[in-house]
Design a protein around this motif. Sequence first.
Motif, short mmCIF file in Angstrom:
data_model
loop_
_atom_site.label_atom_id
_atom_site.label_comp_id
_atom_site.label_asym_id
_atom_site.label_seq_id
_atom_site.Cartn_x
_atom_site.Cartn_y
_atom_site.Cartn_z
N GLY A 1 3.27 3.12 -19.53
CA GLY A 1 1.83 3.26 -19.67
C GLY A 1 1.16 3.94 -18.48
N GLY A 2 0.12 4.69 -18.79
CA GLY A 2 -0.59 5.43 -17.76
C GLY A 2 -1.36 4.57 -16.79
N HIS A 3 -1.53 3.29 -17.09
CA HIS A 3 -2.22 2.40 -16.15
C HIS A 3 -1.27 1.92 -15.05
CE1 HIS A 3 -0.17 -0.21 -18.96
NE2 HIS A 3 -0.42 -1.28 -18.24
N ARG A 4 0.04 2.14 -15.24
CA ARG A 4 1.01 1.70 -14.24
C ARG A 4 1.74 2.86 -13.58
NH1 ARG A 4 5.02 -2.61 -16.23
NH2 ARG A 4 5.21 -2.94 -13.96
N VAL A 5 1.80 4.01 -14.23
CA VAL A 5 2.41 5.21 -13.65
C VAL A 5 1.42 6.34 -13.84
CG1 VAL A 5 4.36 6.80 -13.71
CG2 VAL A 5 4.71 4.38 -14.31
N PHE A 6 0.88 6.86 -12.73
CA PHE A 6 -0.23 7.80 -12.89
C PHE A 6 -0.30 8.83 -11.77
CE2 PHE A 6 -1.58 3.71 -11.14
CZ PHE A 6 -2.21 4.06 -9.95
N ASP A 7 -0.95 9.94 -12.12
CA ASP A 7 -1.21 11.04 -11.18
C ASP A 7 -2.41 10.67 -10.31
OD1 ASP A 7 -1.05 13.50 -9.98
OD2 ASP A 7 -1.97 14.60 -11.64
N VAL A 8 -2.54 11.33 -9.18
CA VAL A 8 -3.62 11.04 -8.24
C VAL A 8 -4.13 12.34 -7.63
CG1 VAL A 8 -2.88 8.70 -7.64
CG2 VAL A 8 -1.88 10.65 -6.45
N PRO A 9 -5.33 12.32 -7.07
CA PRO A 9 -5.83 13.50 -6.37
C PRO A 9 -5.14 13.68 -5.02
CG PRO A 9 -7.41 11.71 -6.24
CD PRO A 9 -6.33 11.25 -7.16
N ILE A 10 -5.32 14.84 -4.43
CA ILE A 10 -4.73 15.12 -3.11
C ILE A 10 -5.63 14.49 -2.05
CG2 ILE A 10 -3.98 16.92 -1.52
CD1 ILE A 10 -3.65 18.77 -3.92
N ALA A 11 -5.31 13.25 -1.71
CA ALA A 11 -6.11 12.48 -0.75
C ALA A 11 -5.20 11.44 -0.11
CB ALA A 11 -7.30 11.83 -1.46
N THR B 1 -2.92 6.01 0.68
CA THR B 1 -2.21 5.03 1.50
C THR B 1 -3.03 3.76 1.62
OG1 THR B 1 -1.27 6.88 2.75
CG2 THR B 1 -1.02 4.68 3.69
N GLY B 2 -4.34 3.91 1.79
CA GLY B 2 -5.21 2.74 1.81
C GLY B 2 -5.20 2.00 0.49
N LEU B 3 -5.14 2.76 -0.60
CA LEU B 3 -5.05 2.14 -1.92
C LEU B 3 -3.81 1.27 -2.04
CD1 LEU B 3 -5.94 1.85 -4.90
CD2 LEU B 3 -4.70 3.98 -5.37
N ALA B 4 -2.69 1.77 -1.52
CA ALA B 4 -1.45 0.99 -1.56
C ALA B 4 -1.61 -0.31 -0.79
CB ALA B 4 -0.29 1.81 -0.98
N GLN C 1 5.60 14.06 -2.45
CA GLN C 1 6.60 15.08 -2.74
C GLN C 1 7.16 15.71 -1.47
OE1 GLN C 1 6.23 17.80 -5.89
NE2 GLN C 1 4.90 16.51 -7.14
N ARG C 2 6.45 15.61 -0.38
CA ARG C 2 6.95 16.05 0.92
C ARG C 2 6.48 15.06 1.98
NH1 ARG C 2 9.88 18.41 -1.71
NH2 ARG C 2 10.33 20.64 -1.79
N LEU C 3 7.38 14.69 2.87
CA LEU C 3 7.01 13.79 3.95
C LEU C 3 5.86 14.37 4.78
CD1 LEU C 3 9.40 11.83 6.25
CD2 LEU C 3 7.52 13.09 7.24
N LEU D 1 1.63 12.66 6.41
CA LEU D 1 1.06 12.54 7.75
C LEU D 1 -0.45 12.37 7.71
CD1 LEU D 1 3.19 15.12 9.77
CD2 LEU D 1 3.56 12.69 9.41
N TYR D 2 -1.09 12.81 6.63
CA TYR D 2 -2.53 12.59 6.52
C TYR D 2 -2.87 11.11 6.38
CZ TYR D 2 -3.07 17.62 5.94
OH TYR D 2 -3.05 18.97 6.15
N GLY D 3 -1.89 10.31 6.02
CA GLY D 3 -2.11 8.87 5.88
C GLY D 3 -1.59 8.05 7.04
N VAL D 4 -1.20 8.71 8.15
CA VAL D 4 -0.59 7.99 9.26
C VAL D 4 -1.55 6.99 9.90
CG1 VAL D 4 0.22 8.30 11.64
CG2 VAL D 4 1.27 9.59 9.80
N ASP D 5 -2.81 7.33 10.01
CA ASP D 5 -3.78 6.38 10.60
C ASP D 5 -3.75 5.06 9.84
OD1 ASP D 5 -6.04 5.35 12.10
OD2 ASP D 5 -7.22 5.77 10.31
N MET D 6 -3.83 5.13 8.53
CA MET D 6 -3.80 3.91 7.72
C MET D 6 -2.46 3.20 7.84
SD MET D 6 -5.53 1.97 5.70
CE MET D 6 -6.93 3.05 5.33
N LEU D 7 -1.38 3.96 7.84
CA LEU D 7 -0.04 3.39 7.88
C LEU D 7 0.25 2.70 9.21
CD1 LEU D 7 2.66 3.24 6.28
CD2 LEU D 7 3.32 5.35 7.42
N VAL D 8 -0.08 3.36 10.31
CA VAL D 8 0.27 2.85 11.63
C VAL D 8 -0.76 1.87 12.17
CG1 VAL D 8 0.67 3.51 14.04
CG2 VAL D 8 1.66 4.87 12.18
N ASN D 9 -2.04 2.19 11.99
CA ASN D 9 -3.09 1.36 12.59
C ASN D 9 -3.54 0.19 11.74
OD1 ASN D 9 -3.28 2.80 15.00
ND2 ASN D 9 -4.65 4.32 14.10
#
Length: 345
Positions: free
Chosen positions: A66-76, A81-84, A99-101, A105-113
């Motif tokens: 189902g699309g409520h559990r597997v879905f596409d997202v915007p480039i953000a 990362t904050g959503l996760a 798709q690429r590590l 890196l745009y989510g590193v602030d959320m991930l690390v801090n």
Amino acid sequence: MSDSAAAGGGDRPHGMKTAPTTYAGALRDAMDQALQADPGVVLYGIGADGASGIFGTTKGLAERHGGHRVFDVPIAEQALTGLAGGAANAGLRPVLVHQRLDFMLYGVDMLVNWLSMWRFISGGQAKLPLTIRAIVGKGWGQGPQHSKSLHAWFAHVPGLQVVMPATPADAKGLLLASIFSDDPTLVIEGRQLYSMTEEVPVEPYRLRLGKAAVRRAGDDVTLVAIGAMVPEALAAAERLAEAGIAAEVVDLRCLAPLDLDTVIASVRHTGRLVVADPGWQRFGAAAEIVAAVAEALGPELKARPVRVTWPQSHSPTSAHLEGAFYPGAAEIEAAARIAVGRKDG
């Protein structure tokens, strides 16, 4: 779900039905079985529900679950990362795929801090069961913006688990273990491994995070390999065997938690160490392993450790230059020969 940490000491489970499966297919099977096992598992990423399914690793899962559990997202990436983190804090088990590590890196602030510290700042009371899959590109002109391998960055941060599967069976078992872990986990995948095929258990199973695997036994030199360098190390060991040099190959599987016990036990046995790391040398994972072994064994070593890593440069786009940039079995073999004092070909 079988847990081989209990049944097999952290190695792949025995006695289960298997089928030939690619690395990409094993990742897809793990995601499919996780989505079946727990309604709290959700999967998202750019193109996750597309026809190609992120190089085949999510193909057909939106239609199946189902699309409520597997879905596409915007480039953000920062927002994703904050959503996760928010979803995990609310009781879900989200899996975010980059798709690429490099884009992660745009989510590193959320991930690390934030995410890495969540359990710490909650006094150990909060869990954060989220998984981020990040793919490292190689080949067909990827260039420096699509091929960074920054595992050492993230393994440096307390509170993050860093997993680097090198085989299809490990890709499935380690991804399932990551999804059902209660801590934020990065699963870093080498794109060049996706076509690798081996027999993989059909049923779901989990491999213990932080348990290395001895892929080949040997007495003369220890080859510690990480991620995409594992098949190269095994190929080097085959070449060395033809010259009468018995190399023991240790697949780390994870950088955090890091199984230094298995590494040190192997080097204590062989007295020599070569570390094959798919990343830059300076301040890298190979440096940490060499330092830890030197601290533990010191004068027991029969030769100085040798590192086989990327050049201290960004990867080229040219296919010809790229072929010269990445080290492989030949470079690992040469390093092992130096360690054992056999530089002759």
